[in-house]
Scaffold this motif. Structure first.
Motif, PDB file in Angstrom:
ATOM      1  N   ALA A   1      63.506 -16.203   2.871  1.00 57.39           N
ATOM      2  CA  ALA A   1      62.902 -15.141   2.394  1.00 57.39           C
ATOM      3  C   ALA A   1      61.653 -14.557   3.673  1.00 57.39           C
ATOM      4  O   ALA A   1      60.910 -15.631   3.977  1.00 57.39           O
ATOM      5  CB  ALA A   1      62.404 -14.648   1.561  1.00 57.39           C
ATOM      6  N   LEU A   2      61.865 -13.266   4.226  1.00 58.79           N
ATOM      7  CA  LEU A   2      60.824 -13.507   4.307  1.00 58.79           C
ATOM      8  C   LEU A   2      60.197 -12.319   4.211  1.00 58.79           C
ATOM      9  O   LEU A   2      60.698 -10.848   4.299  1.00 58.79           O
ATOM     10  CB  LEU A   2      60.927 -12.763   6.330  1.00 58.79           C
ATOM     11  CG  LEU A   2      61.759 -13.634   7.409  1.00 58.79           C
ATOM     12  CD1 LEU A   2      62.365 -13.576   8.564  1.00 58.79           C
ATOM     13  CD2 LEU A   2      60.731 -15.403   7.119  1.00 58.79           C
TER      14      LEU A   2
ATOM     15  N   ALA B   1      63.789 -20.673  15.458  1.00 59.84           N
ATOM     16  CA  ALA B   1      63.984 -19.860  14.470  1.00 59.84           C
ATOM     17  C   ALA B   1      62.352 -19.349  14.262  1.00 59.84           C
ATOM     18  O   ALA B   1      61.850 -17.972  13.262  1.00 59.84           O
ATOM     19  CB  ALA B   1      64.608 -19.677  13.269  1.00 59.84           C
ATOM     20  N   PHE B   2      61.983 -19.892  13.455  1.00 58.75           N
ATOM     21  CA  PHE B   2      60.055 -19.442  12.454  1.00 58.75           C
ATOM     22  C   PHE B   2      58.820 -20.336  13.250  1.00 58.75           C
ATOM     23  O   PHE B   2      57.865 -20.570  12.576  1.00 58.75           O
ATOM     24  CB  PHE B   2      60.496 -20.293  11.297  1.00 58.75           C
ATOM     25  CG  PHE B   2      61.756 -20.140   9.973  1.00 58.75           C
ATOM     26  CD1 PHE B   2      62.039 -18.506  10.477  1.00 58.75           C
ATOM     27  CD2 PHE B   2      62.572 -20.605  10.179  1.00 58.75           C
ATOM     28  CE1 PHE B   2      63.247 -18.429   9.911  1.00 58.75           C
ATOM     29  CE2 PHE B   2      64.026 -20.419   9.551  1.00 58.75           C
ATOM     30  CZ  PHE B   2      63.921 -19.026   8.977  1.00 58.75           C
ATOM     31  N   GLY B   3      58.782 -20.747  13.917  1.00 64.10           N
ATOM     32  CA  GLY B   3      57.928 -21.115  15.037  1.00 64.10           C
ATOM     33  C   GLY B   3      57.252 -22.592  14.687  1.00 64.10           C
ATOM     34  O   GLY B   3      56.075 -22.706  14.710  1.00 64.10           O
TER      35      GLY B   3
ATOM     36  N   VAL C   1      57.655  -8.644   9.946  1.00 62.42           N
ATOM     37  CA  VAL C   1      59.012  -9.465   9.253  1.00 62.42           C
ATOM     38  C   VAL C   1      60.177  -8.674   9.827  1.00 62.42           C
ATOM     39  O   VAL C   1      60.977  -9.797  10.358  1.00 62.42           O
ATOM     40  CB  VAL C   1      59.108  -8.334   7.840  1.00 62.42           C
ATOM     41  CG1 VAL C   1      60.470  -8.493   7.194  1.00 62.42           C
ATOM     42  CG2 VAL C   1      58.099  -8.783   6.608  1.00 62.42           C
ATOM     43  N   ASP C   2      59.653  -7.343  10.659  1.00 61.82           N
ATOM     44  CA  ASP C   2      60.932  -7.443  11.464  1.00 61.82           C
ATOM     45  C   ASP C   2      60.904  -8.309  13.075  1.00 61.82           C
ATOM     46  O   ASP C   2      62.025  -9.125  12.913  1.00 61.82           O
ATOM     47  CB  ASP C   2      60.654  -5.968  11.844  1.00 61.82           C
ATOM     48  CG  ASP C   2      60.861  -5.065  10.926  1.00 61.82           C
ATOM     49  OD1 ASP C   2      61.818  -4.620  10.098  1.00 61.82           O
ATOM     50  OD2 ASP C   2      60.134  -4.513  10.180  1.00 61.82           O
ATOM     51  N   ALA C   3      59.723  -8.843  13.444  1.00 62.02           N
ATOM     52  CA  ALA C   3      60.112  -9.999  14.965  1.00 62.02           C
ATOM     53  C   ALA C   3      60.581 -11.078  14.582  1.00 62.02           C
ATOM     54  O   ALA C   3      61.482 -12.042  14.735  1.00 62.02           O
ATOM     55  CB  ALA C   3      58.366  -9.501  14.996  1.00 62.02           C
ATOM     56  N   SER C   4      59.377 -11.116  12.768  1.00 66.46           N
ATOM     57  CA  SER C   4      60.667 -13.013  12.308  1.00 66.46           C
ATOM     58  C   SER C   4      61.940 -13.019  12.405  1.00 66.46           C
ATOM     59  O   SER C   4      62.171 -13.865  12.299  1.00 66.46           O
ATOM     60  CB  SER C   4      59.491 -13.157  11.288  1.00 66.46           C
ATOM     61  OG  SER C   4      58.271 -13.555  11.485  1.00 66.46           O
TER      62      SER C   4
END
Length: 161
Positions: A141-142, A45-47, A102-105
């Motif tokens: 939160a991103l 999810a977050f690399g 943010v959108d890609a993450s």
């Protein structure tokens, strides 16, 4: 035999690998049901990069998993109530990552199995910001910089939002 011969014939001592470097000034240490599964999720999810893992006990629990998420250490364990680490559902906090996109993450986290709390949007304080909840109950939160609103001007910016 000489001392030199004995030294050469002695078995090599086994050394444990060094402990991974702890990164960040404040490090989140999360007690979750399923620390190994959470680690795998955070990688997808977050690399995240998993840099250390203690083997499971006879019940399949681990005392420690060490990850790097966005350059900072995040540590996990399963509940061990017999050692004062019982499980309580996460509440009253979130873990924020400052990211470039943010959108890609956000999309990556959803694809891995996170759920939407707040879709990404441009906020009055000058950030693009959204929130997801992971399958283990933790809110993430991103955030990324989206505008030029200075902190002292935030209330004025809020009036324009």
């Amino acid at each position: 035999m000489s001392a030199t011969t004995l030294e050469r014939e002695a078995p090599a001592a086994q050394t444990a690998p060094p402990m991974p470097e702890v990164r960040g000034g404040v490090v989140a240490y999360l007690c979750l049901e399923g620390a190994f599964a959470a680690s795998d999720f955070y990688v997808r999810a977050f690399g995240a990069t998993e840099v250390g893992r203690m083997p499971p006990d006879a019940q399949g629990r681990t005392m420690h998993v060490h990850l790097y998420v966005n350059g900072t250490s995040v540590m996990l364990s399963d509940p061990f109530p017999e050692h004062g680490c019982g499980f309580q559902a996460p509440a009253g906090f979130n873990l924020m990552q400052v990211v470039d996109d943010v959108d890609a993450s956000f999309a990556r986290a959803l694809e891995a199995g996170a759920t939407v709390i707040m879709p990404p949007q441009d906020m009055f304080w000058g950030a693009r910001y959204g929130q997801v909840r992971d399958p283990f109950g933790v809110t993430w939160a991103l955030s990324s910089r989206a505008g030029e609103c200075a902190m002292q001007d935030a209330m004025e910016c809020a009036g324009r939002a």
